[in-house]
Design an enzyme around this catalytic site. Structure first.
Site, PDB file in Angstrom:
ATOM      1  N   LYS A   1       9.413  -9.350   1.008  1.00 35.15           N
ATOM      2  CA  LYS A   1      10.647  -9.412   1.783  1.00 35.15           C
ATOM      3  C   LYS A   1      10.327  -9.423   3.283  1.00 35.15           C
ATOM      4  O   LYS A   1      10.905 -10.185   4.046  1.00 35.15           O
ATOM      5  CB  LYS A   1      11.481  -8.175   1.430  1.00 35.15           C
TER       6      LYS A   1
ATOM      7  N   HIS B   1      12.508  -9.265  -5.742  1.00 37.14           N
ATOM      8  CA  HIS B   1      12.087 -10.665  -5.703  1.00 37.14           C
ATOM      9  C   HIS B   1      11.178 -10.930  -6.894  1.00 37.14           C
ATOM     10  O   HIS B   1      10.999 -10.061  -7.763  1.00 37.14           O
ATOM     11  CB  HIS B   1      11.448 -11.017  -4.359  1.00 37.14           C
TER      12      HIS B   1
ATOM     13  N   CYS C   1       1.326   4.545   8.075  1.00 31.41           N
ATOM     14  CA  CYS C   1       1.984   3.243   7.878  1.00 31.41           C
ATOM     15  C   CYS C   1       3.285   3.486   7.117  1.00 31.41           C
ATOM     16  O   CYS C   1       3.252   3.963   5.976  1.00 31.41           O
ATOM     17  CB  CYS C   1       1.086   2.279   7.100  1.00 31.41           C
TER      18      CYS C   1
ATOM     19  N   HIS D   1       0.995  -4.771   5.646  1.00 30.03           N
ATOM     20  CA  HIS D   1       2.265  -4.893   6.360  1.00 30.03           C
ATOM     21  C   HIS D   1       2.132  -5.527   7.735  1.00 30.03           C
ATOM     22  O   HIS D   1       3.141  -5.790   8.392  1.00 30.03           O
ATOM     23  CB  HIS D   1       2.955  -3.521   6.427  1.00 30.03           C
TER      24      HIS D   1
ATOM     25  N   CYS E   1       3.504   1.470   3.781  1.00 30.84           N
ATOM     26  CA  CYS E   1       2.767   2.051   2.646  1.00 30.84           C
ATOM     27  C   CYS E   1       3.237   3.465   2.342  1.00 30.84           C
ATOM     28  O   CYS E   1       2.912   4.015   1.302  1.00 30.84           O
ATOM     29  CB  CYS E   1       1.273   2.126   2.924  1.00 30.84           C
TER      30      CYS E   1
ATOM     31  N   HIS F   1       8.481  -8.304  -8.060  1.00 26.58           N
ATOM     32  CA  HIS F   1       8.968  -7.167  -8.856  1.00 26.58           C
ATOM     33  C   HIS F   1       9.287  -7.631 -10.278  1.00 26.58           C
ATOM     34  O   HIS F   1       8.950  -6.968 -11.251  1.00 26.58           O
ATOM     35  CB  HIS F   1      10.246  -6.566  -8.250  1.00 26.58           C
TER      36      HIS F   1
ATOM     37  N   LYS G   1       1.283 -13.475   1.040  1.00 25.75           N
ATOM     38  CA  LYS G   1       1.878 -12.644  -0.009  1.00 25.75           C
ATOM     39  C   LYS G   1       3.397 -12.762   0.014  1.00 25.75           C
ATOM     40  O   LYS G   1       4.005 -12.741   1.069  1.00 25.75           O
ATOM     41  CB  LYS G   1       1.492 -11.177   0.197  1.00 25.75           C
TER      42      LYS G   1
ATOM     43  N   CYS H   1      -2.242  -2.375   9.550  1.00 23.88           N
ATOM     44  CA  CYS H   1      -2.244  -2.282   8.092  1.00 23.88           C
ATOM     45  C   CYS H   1      -2.364  -3.699   7.542  1.00 23.88           C
ATOM     46  O   CYS H   1      -1.560  -4.570   7.899  1.00 23.88           O
ATOM     47  CB  CYS H   1      -0.937  -1.653   7.605  1.00 23.88           C
TER      48      CYS H   1
HETATM   49  N1  MSP Z   1       7.789   2.569  -4.672  1.00 28.74           N
HETATM   50  C1  MSP Z   1       6.442   2.158  -4.687  1.00 28.74           C
HETATM   51  C2  MSP Z   1       5.818   2.366  -6.055  1.00 28.74           C
HETATM   52  C3  MSP Z   1       5.895   3.764  -6.576  1.00 28.74           C
HETATM   53  S1  MSP Z   1       5.297   3.864  -8.179  1.00 28.74           S
HETATM   54  C4  MSP Z   1       5.213   5.453  -8.507  1.00 28.74           C
HETATM   55  C5  MSP Z   1       6.353   0.684  -4.343  1.00 28.74           C
HETATM   56  N2  MSP Z   1       7.464  -0.054  -4.480  1.00 28.74           N
HETATM   57  S2  MSP Z   1       7.580  -1.630  -4.200  1.00 28.74           S
HETATM   58  O1  MSP Z   1       8.983  -1.962  -4.299  1.00 28.74           O
HETATM   59  O2  MSP Z   1       6.919  -1.988  -3.003  1.00 28.74           O
HETATM   60  O3  MSP Z   1       6.900  -2.305  -5.413  1.00 28.74           O
HETATM   61  C6  MSP Z   1       5.542  -2.622  -5.446  1.00 28.74           C
HETATM   62  C7  MSP Z   1       5.257  -3.304  -6.753  1.00 28.74           C
HETATM   63  O4  MSP Z   1       6.110  -4.461  -6.918  1.00 28.74           O
HETATM   64  C8  MSP Z   1       3.853  -3.879  -6.878  1.00 28.74           C
HETATM   65  O5  MSP Z   1       2.902  -2.910  -7.246  1.00 28.74           O
HETATM   66  C9  MSP Z   1       4.088  -4.927  -7.933  1.00 28.74           C
HETATM   67  O6  MSP Z   1       4.252  -4.335  -9.166  1.00 28.74           O
HETATM   68  C10 MSP Z   1       5.412  -5.529  -7.502  1.00 28.74           C
HETATM   69  N3  MSP Z   1       5.235  -6.562  -6.490  1.00 28.74           N
HETATM   70  C11 MSP Z   1       5.819  -6.604  -5.263  1.00 28.74           C
HETATM   71  N4  MSP Z   1       5.433  -7.753  -4.623  1.00 28.74           N
HETATM   72  C12 MSP Z   1       4.606  -8.465  -5.410  1.00 28.74           C
HETATM   73  C13 MSP Z   1       3.936  -9.701  -5.278  1.00 28.74           C
HETATM   74  N5  MSP Z   1       4.046 -10.480  -4.240  1.00 28.74           N
HETATM   75  N6  MSP Z   1       3.163 -10.088  -6.314  1.00 28.74           N
HETATM   76  C14 MSP Z   1       3.013  -9.322  -7.441  1.00 28.74           C
HETATM   77  N7  MSP Z   1       3.634  -8.151  -7.582  1.00 28.74           N
HETATM   78  C15 MSP Z   1       4.451  -7.682  -6.595  1.00 28.74           C
HETATM   79  O7  MSP Z   1       5.277   0.252  -3.995  1.00 28.74           O
END
Ligand code: MSP
Length: 508
Positions: A299, A19, A127, A147, A130, A22, A296, A144
């Site tokens: 998904k 989304h 969790c 989540h 996380c 990312h 926030k 958490c």
């Molecule tokens: N797989 C782990 C990260 C491992 S790194 C060694 C993870 N994945 S995740 O798919 O949940 O991605 C988290 C990251 O996605 C956040 O740290 C950020 O970079 C980005 N974001 C996901 N949702 C976001 C928002 N709502 N706003 C800003 N960034 C976001 O955690």
């Protein structure tokens, strides 16, 4: 300052589709990479997907797929998103890649042989969102905070990494290096975490409960716990320890993440590296969340913005401009479609692109669409040059502290200075007087040179549009950064195109 810049994004979980959150981190990392590349550094950008763990296994089961089938399919969506974001990532690492698994196992063995991994019974609150145990102090109303779910109490024998052994060294590192974790609000949060007292880290799962992981090299009844696998991507992708890329960039890691994964990156990862006797990251840059009015964007909250829709409708450059302009580094931002329209219309359309088309319009009318030569220059010209003279240093400082909003704001101001110069020098009235042709030429030429600079500065933000405009000005060659020191880059008499690149006013 070093001549290398290696920036990473988090590797994204593949239990859902990407989304805007990312997309933002990847865009931000790409813009930083492009900026440093522009300044002449050797750069490397890494992104990828995180594919092991409970969450993924559960999701695959719910879809009646094997984990492998699901991760292959979903990882592809993230891989395909990157070029659509205009990301210039050099590599795309997957934690299911053989090259990654080999490095994880070699490093686990190294840490184990050193005596930094031990076996113990443990009971804690886990969790699944996380993918880690949470301390009581991290829970809000027993849940958490990220989540909004109650963690599960899990009791089992597992392997633990002696993170505590490196706690004080890490704390010293952070206290001695103010820019190591940026910005300050998150640096303080990390210092706060470290003050709570040393902890060890659970790094395994028994295979009875989870097989979807990397087998421990010293006990085949266990797989590694998600973070000891995932974090290593940053160096496995470079071929740690002997690969050429690792030799070059291993000591240059700049990690860009959001605040959700602050603890793994600022505490687990550096202590792991200390134990592995490998270089620490050069810096860890942490941004806030994109929020919707409802909280926030994620998904699991069902309130996500689909980046593909925006890209399709408006083009990637406009989305990049809005995201990088709007979020203040380290703070949360609410994504708003109205604000997207207002920001792009006000700054990109009305200020920057309108300036460009105004200038080309004046050339159409007065110079037969040719770039005029300079005539004599006066005080106003000096003033405009002065407004640009400190930009290089200012923008460098701004970039070193990851402030994309201020970067763009400063460029918009510079463009505003050109508009003001034009309004005050009124080349259109000089055009009526045949004896003032040279003066008019000076104004148009200087403004075009300034516009060239604006688009060079904007190239990390809106790479496609900038490239087009610079090509139209005949200024898209090499050494763009060095050329920022000169006001004589454009060619006298060079023809401007009949039809130039424009950003139309966004209406809805
Ligand atoms: N797989 C782990 C990260 C491992 S790194 C060694 C993870 N994945 S995740 O798919 O949940 O991605 C988290 C990251 O996605 C956040 O740290 C950020 O970079 C980005 N974001 C996901 N949702 C976001 C928002 N709502 N706003 C800003 N960034 C976001 O955690």
């Amino acid at each position: 300052m070093t001549s290398k810049f290696y920036i990473t994004t988090p590797i994204y979980y593949v239990n859902s589709t990407p989304h805007l959150g990312h997309a933002y981190t990847t865009i931000f990392a790409d813009a930083m990479r492009r900026y440093h590349q522009l300044t002449g550094k050797e750069t490397y950008l890494l992104t990828g997907t995180d594919e092991h763990g409970d969450k993924i296994a559960k999701k695959a089961a719910s879809l009646n797929m094997t984990p492998k089938e699901m991760v292959d399919k979903n990882s592809e969506v993230f891989r395909n998103l990157a070029p659509k974001l205009a990301s210039t990532n050099d590599d795309f690492i997957r934690t299911t890649d053989e090259r990654h698994i080999k490095v994880v196992q070699a490093l686990l063995q190294k840490v184990y042989d050193k005596g930094d991994i031990y076996f113990a019974e443990y009971e804690g609150k886990y969790c699944f969102g996380c993918e880690r145990f949470l301390g009581d102090d991290e829970l809000v109303d027993g849940k958490c905070p990220d989540h909004k779910t109650e963690p599960e109490t899990i009791k089992e024998g597992n392997y633990f990494f002696k993170m505590s052994k490196y706690w004080d060294e890490l704390r010293q590192k952070i206290e001695d290096n103010p820019r190591w974790v940026q910005p300050d609000n998150f640096r303080n949060e990390v210092i706060g975490l470290l003050k709570q007292g040393a902890q060890d880290l659970c790094i395994s799962r028994p295979k009875e409960r989870l097989t979807w992981g990397i087998e421990l090299p010293f006990d085949n009844k266990f797989v590694t716990y998600v973070w000891f696998d995932a974090l290593i991507n940053y160096i496995s992708a470079l071929g740690c320890p002997d690969g050429e890329l690792y030799q070059k960039f291993g000591g240059e890691m700049s990690h860009l993440i959001a605040k959700d994964i602050l603890k793994p990156h600022c505490v687990y990862w550096p202590t792991m590296l200390l134990s592995m006797e490998l270089p620490l990251p050069k810096e860890i840059a942490i941004h806030g969340y994109w929020l919707m009015d409802s909280g926030k964007m994620s998904k699991s909250h069902g309130n996500v913005v689909d980046p593909f829709e925006y890209i399709e409708k408006y083009g990637i450059d406009l989305l990049r401009f809005y995201l990088l302009r709007t979020m203040r580094f380290g703070r949360d931002s609410v994504f708003s479609h109205d604000e997207f329209l207002t920001t792009v219309n006000a700054e990109l359309v009305n200020n920057i692109f309108n300036l460009y088309s105004r200038l080309v319009g004046m050339c159409r009318k007065n110079t037969d669409l040719k770039i005029p030569a300079y005539g004599p220059q006066g005080e106003k010209e000096q003033e405009l040059k002065h407004a640009f003279s400190s930009l290089k240093r200012e923008l460098e400082d701004i970039c070193l502290s990851f402030q994309s909003d201020r970067y763009i704001e400063r460029i918009v101001q510079a463009s505003g200075a050109i508009n003001k110069y034009l309004d005050e020098s009124k080349p259109w009235s000089l055009a009526k007087d045949p004896t003032k042709k040279e003066e008019m030429g000076t104004i148009l030429r200087l403004s075009l040179e300034a516009v060239r600079q604006v688009f060079v500065w904007l190239s990390p933000v809106i790479p496609n549009l900038s490239q087009k405009v610079l090509a139209e000005l005949g200024a898209d060659g090499k050494d763009l950064y060095a050329q920022l020191d000169s006001w004589e880059i454009l060619e006298n008499e060079q023809a401007l195109p009949e039809k130039i690149t424009a950003v139309p006013r966004l209406m809805e």
